[in-house]
Scaffold this active site. Structure first.
Site, PDB file in Angstrom:
ATOM      1  N   LYS A  17       4.564   0.702   9.243  1.00 34.92           N
ATOM      2  CA  LYS A  17       4.588   2.027   8.619  1.00 34.92           C
ATOM      3  C   LYS A  17       3.883   3.056   9.493  1.00 34.92           C
ATOM      4  CE  LYS A  17       3.145   0.113   4.789  1.00 34.92           C
ATOM      5  NZ  LYS A  17       2.511  -0.056   3.492  1.00 34.92           N
ATOM      6  N   ARG A  60       5.239 -12.856   9.669  1.00 37.48           N
ATOM      7  CA  ARG A  60       5.947 -11.635   9.299  1.00 37.48           C
ATOM      8  C   ARG A  60       7.263 -11.547  10.048  1.00 37.48           C
ATOM      9  NH1 ARG A  60       2.277  -7.895   9.113  1.00 37.48           N
ATOM     10  NH2 ARG A  60       3.528  -6.051   9.460  1.00 37.48           N
ATOM     11  N   GLU A  82       0.873  -1.167   0.000  1.00 34.01           N
ATOM     12  CA  GLU A  82       0.000   0.000   0.000  1.00 34.01           C
ATOM     13  C   GLU A  82       0.914   1.222   0.000  1.00 34.01           C
ATOM     14  OE1 GLU A  82      -2.694   0.365   3.330  1.00 34.01           O
ATOM     15  OE2 GLU A  82      -3.474   2.261   2.542  1.00 34.01           O
TER      16      GLU A  82
HETATM   17  P1  ATP Z   1       2.905  -2.217   7.995  1.00 35.78           P
HETATM   18  O1  ATP Z   1       2.329  -3.054   9.077  1.00 35.78           O
HETATM   19  O2  ATP Z   1       4.347  -1.938   8.139  1.00 35.78           O
HETATM   20  O3  ATP Z   1       2.129  -0.972   7.704  1.00 35.78           O
HETATM   21  P2  ATP Z   1       1.572  -3.483   5.888  1.00 35.78           P
HETATM   22  O4  ATP Z   1       1.320  -4.934   5.958  1.00 35.78           O
HETATM   23  O5  ATP Z   1       0.425  -2.602   6.173  1.00 35.78           O
HETATM   24  O6  ATP Z   1       2.835  -3.145   6.731  1.00 35.78           O
HETATM   25  P3  ATP Z   1       1.660  -3.403   3.059  1.00 35.78           P
HETATM   26  O7  ATP Z   1       2.079  -2.284   2.215  1.00 35.78           O
HETATM   27  O8  ATP Z   1       0.238  -3.775   3.073  1.00 35.78           O
HETATM   28  O9  ATP Z   1       2.158  -3.052   4.506  1.00 35.78           O
HETATM   29  O10 ATP Z   1       2.570  -4.672   2.809  1.00 35.78           O
HETATM   30  C1  ATP Z   1       2.887  -5.212   1.567  1.00 35.78           C
HETATM   31  C2  ATP Z   1       3.268  -6.644   1.743  1.00 35.78           C
HETATM   32  O11 ATP Z   1       4.361  -6.773   2.639  1.00 35.78           O
HETATM   33  C3  ATP Z   1       2.134  -7.449   2.328  1.00 35.78           C
HETATM   34  O12 ATP Z   1       2.022  -8.649   1.610  1.00 35.78           O
HETATM   35  C4  ATP Z   1       2.546  -7.695   3.744  1.00 35.78           C
HETATM   36  O13 ATP Z   1       2.025  -8.890   4.222  1.00 35.78           O
HETATM   37  C5  ATP Z   1       4.073  -7.716   3.632  1.00 35.78           C
HETATM   38  N1  ATP Z   1       4.694  -7.328   4.907  1.00 35.78           N
HETATM   39  C6  ATP Z   1       4.484  -6.199   5.608  1.00 35.78           C
HETATM   40  N2  ATP Z   1       5.188  -6.209   6.764  1.00 35.78           N
HETATM   41  C7  ATP Z   1       5.887  -7.372   6.775  1.00 35.78           C
HETATM   42  C8  ATP Z   1       6.792  -7.983   7.692  1.00 35.78           C
HETATM   43  N3  ATP Z   1       7.135  -7.399   8.844  1.00 35.78           N
HETATM   44  N4  ATP Z   1       7.312  -9.198   7.375  1.00 35.78           N
HETATM   45  C9  ATP Z   1       6.975  -9.798   6.214  1.00 35.78           C
HETATM   46  N5  ATP Z   1       6.119  -9.289   5.311  1.00 35.78           N
HETATM   47  C10 ATP Z   1       5.568  -8.089   5.579  1.00 35.78           C
HETATM   48 MG    MG Z   2      -1.307  -3.741   4.877  1.00 34.40          MG
END
Ligand code: ATP
Ligand code: MG
Length: 568
Positions: free
Chosen positions: A273, A263, A37
């Site tokens: 983020k 994760r 995102e």
């Molecule tokens: P955050 O919690 O940091 O905001 P998010 O999951 O909201 O992360 P996205 O932009 O939706 O961020 O993530 C893109 C991809 O990265 C998704 O498939 C998510 O599952 C993966 N991802 C995000 N954080 C991690 C992590 N700590 N370890 C592994 N994969 C991750």
């Molecule tokens: Mg997300």
């Protein structure tokens, strides 16, 4: 794709794919995607997902799409879209022509929603967000059906069209899937699939005032793109039935398989983020690319190499259970790579002047130095030596404690690649008593650092010739948080209260060897005996050299591994 493949470690996702290829599921194809995102910069957690998704595609001759999951216009920006592309490319992956945006599918998604309504599987609901929450029930109690649940298909079609046309204010109505308010899975209790938001989108402008929700958008975007394996993090496990429900109801041609993995969590680090943006906006760091940030842009500026990040992601593996990875392992991977690839140079962080009294005034000579003992092809360079040199203040003690093998009055040490010197006199500032200069003699017979009579010295110091030295600024970084688990907090304390107040130390007036005068931004070096450093890509320029410390030399992870081996 331009990134070299290591032998991939086995993991359960890889095994699923191998089985699918054998059985001919998805026609033997492997198409994955990385779906960020664009509401912030990528961090090292995302790197795990990137390495996994792109790595599997590479290994099985498939492809990996980069898809922006841009369905929330109030939080998303073009700046993030560009930064994310830069970061994925920097990690060494290439999505080719497969760059997509969920917003490209808004029209199709709208049509799918209409289809659901026509099948009696979706309805417009006028409950407020708060009421929807109350009606949803809990894990122990079933939910209550919305009074709007049984609107006619015609009424729903009419209201949904008018939602799109902008007739209603934000929050007035939503479109919900009609599933099961008594489901044991809360996600299946008539989830919201569209909301009204009169907000300008970074790509579609003001074309839309209704936006689809994540669960609805994600599975359908995967299906539209022909994704075979939709890999996501564990928190989406409970969303999988919903993912499948939409695809089943809509009878799509491609039904990707959602697979969840744990994760990455890293000690001394926050990886979210939502939290990282607080550090940026609160001025706790200089920006998303502050070298203390766990963002890809931060670690790039810090000097971490893409190869070391890929290697780290492969080493931690892919599992189904959440765990916390020791940040020492990440630093170990960085060191391991930099050890092989970075040229060694001499740099004195806190200079102390040494005058070599028996070295002729005005003379200088060139001494040969090895560029990288780990890599003979890196060759050698010539280092100027003269009557006045700088050594590290820490390398001299007037009154040396036991086991201090460096310079002290009357003691002889080796200057790396140069000569043996002996200290005869300590010059101090009359007022402050501070040591400002040492007077030494050298033994001309010890050129290159060995004595023909075989006598030995215990210490070897790095040094820089005074008239040839180049001034530099050096930034030493420490962990951004002073506790291993800032994210989980102590008794619910805000993670920002655990910020390490000493995470940045700036040293001006460092002296580095002359060859570094033209060091280019982004270049990485090992400062002999000190650590790995990288020329800052933002603040360094001609006439103002700035180095970031990437990692110190001491490897705590290697120590931990040695201890484990002993215990066994
Ligand atoms: P955050 O919690 O940091 O905001 P998010 O999951 O909201 O992360 P996205 O932009 O939706 O961020 O993530 C893109 C991809 O990265 C998704 O498939 C998510 O599952 C993966 N991802 C995000 N954080 C991690 C992590 N700590 N370890 C592994 N994969 C991750
Ligand atoms: Mg997300």
């Amino acid at each position: 794709m331009n990134c070299k493949l290591n032998t991939p470690p086995p993991n359960f996702i890889r095994n699923i794919i191998i089985e699918d290829i054998k059985s001919g599921k998805h026609g033997g194809k492997v198409i994955t995607r990385f779906p960020p995102e664009p509401n912030g910069y990528l961090h090292i957690g995302h790197a795990k997902s990137i390495v996994l998704n792109f790595g599997l595609a590479l290994e099985f001759n498939g492809r990996c799409h980069l898809r922006f999951d841009d369905t929330n216009p109030t939080k998303e920006e073009e700046e993030y879209v560009l930064a994310i592309q830069e970061d994925v490319a920097w990690l060494g992956y290439d999505w080719g022509e497969h760059l997509y945006y969920a917003s490209d599918y808004f029209e199709k998604l709208y049509d799918y929603a209409i289809e659901l309504i026509k099948m009696g599987k979706a309805y417009v609901c006028d409950l407020s967000a708060e009421q929807i929450r109350q009606y949803r029930g809990t894990l122990k109690e079933p939910g209550k059906e919305s009074p709007y649940r049984n609107r006619s298909v015609e009424e729903n079609l009419d209201l949904f069209r008018r939602m799109r046309q902008g007739e209603f204010p934000d929050g007035a109505r939503v479109l919900r899937a009609k599933i099961d308010m008594a489901s044991g899975n809360l996600n299946m209790r008539d989830p919201v699939i569209y909301r009204i938001m009169h907000a300008s989108h970074h790509r579609t402008g003001d074309k839309w005032c209704i936006y689809p929700m994540y669960d609805f958008t994600h599975c359908l975007s995967d299906s539209i793109e022909g994704i075979t394996h939709s890999i996501c993090t564990l928190e989406f496990e409970d969303h999988r039935p919903l993912y499948d429900w939409f695809l089943d109801q809509l009878k799509v041609k491609c039904h990707p398989q959602q697979i969840e993995f744990a994760r990455l969590n890293l000690s001394y680090t926050v990886l979210s983020k939502r939290k990282l943006i607080q550090l940026v906006e609160g001025g706790f760091v200089s920006g998303w690319d502050d070298p203390r940030m766990p963002t890809i842009s931060g670690i790039r500026r810090r000097g971490y190499s893409p190869a070391s990040i890929r290697n780290f992601c492969e080493r931690i593996g892919v599992a189904k259970r959440d765990s916390v990875v020791d940040i020492a392992l990440l630093e170990h991977c960085v060191r391991e790579d930099l050890n092989k690839t970075s040229p060694r140079v001499m740099a004195v962080l806190r200079p102390l002047k040494v005058v070599i009294e028996n070295y002729p005034e005005g003379k200088s000579e060139e001494l040969e130095a090895i560029n990288n003992p780990e890599d003979p092809s890196a060759g050698t360079r010539m280092l100027p030596f003269s009557r006045e040199i700088y050594i590290e203040q820490d390398d001299f003690r007037e009154d040396p404690p036991k086991k201090f093998f460096r310079l002290a009055p009357g003691r002889e040490v080796r200057l790396r690649y140069a000569y043996f010197i002996t200290c005869h006199k300590v010059v101090k500032d009359e007022k402050t008593g501070e040591i400002i200069e040492l007077r030494c003699t050298y033994d001309p017979e010890t050129k290159g650092g060995a004595a023909p009579d075989g006598r030995r010295v215990r210490g070897t110091l790095h040094w820089v010739s005074v008239p040839h030295a180049v001034k530099a600024e050096v930034r030493l970084y420490d962990r951004l948080f002073s506790v291993p688990d800032p994210d989980r907090g102590k008794e619910g304390a805000d993670f920002k209260t655990f910020i390490n107040p000493n995470s940045l130390q700036v040293i001006h007036g460092c002296m580095v060897e002359p060859g570094l005068r033209n060091a280019r931004p982004g270049e990485r070096y090992q400062f002999e005996r000190i650590g790995y450093f990288c020329v800052d890509i933002v603040d360094s320029g001609p006439g103002h050299l700035v180095f970031n410390r990437t990692v110190p030399l001491r490897d705590t992870w290697a120590k931990i591994e040695r201890m484990h081996r002993k215990e066994k």
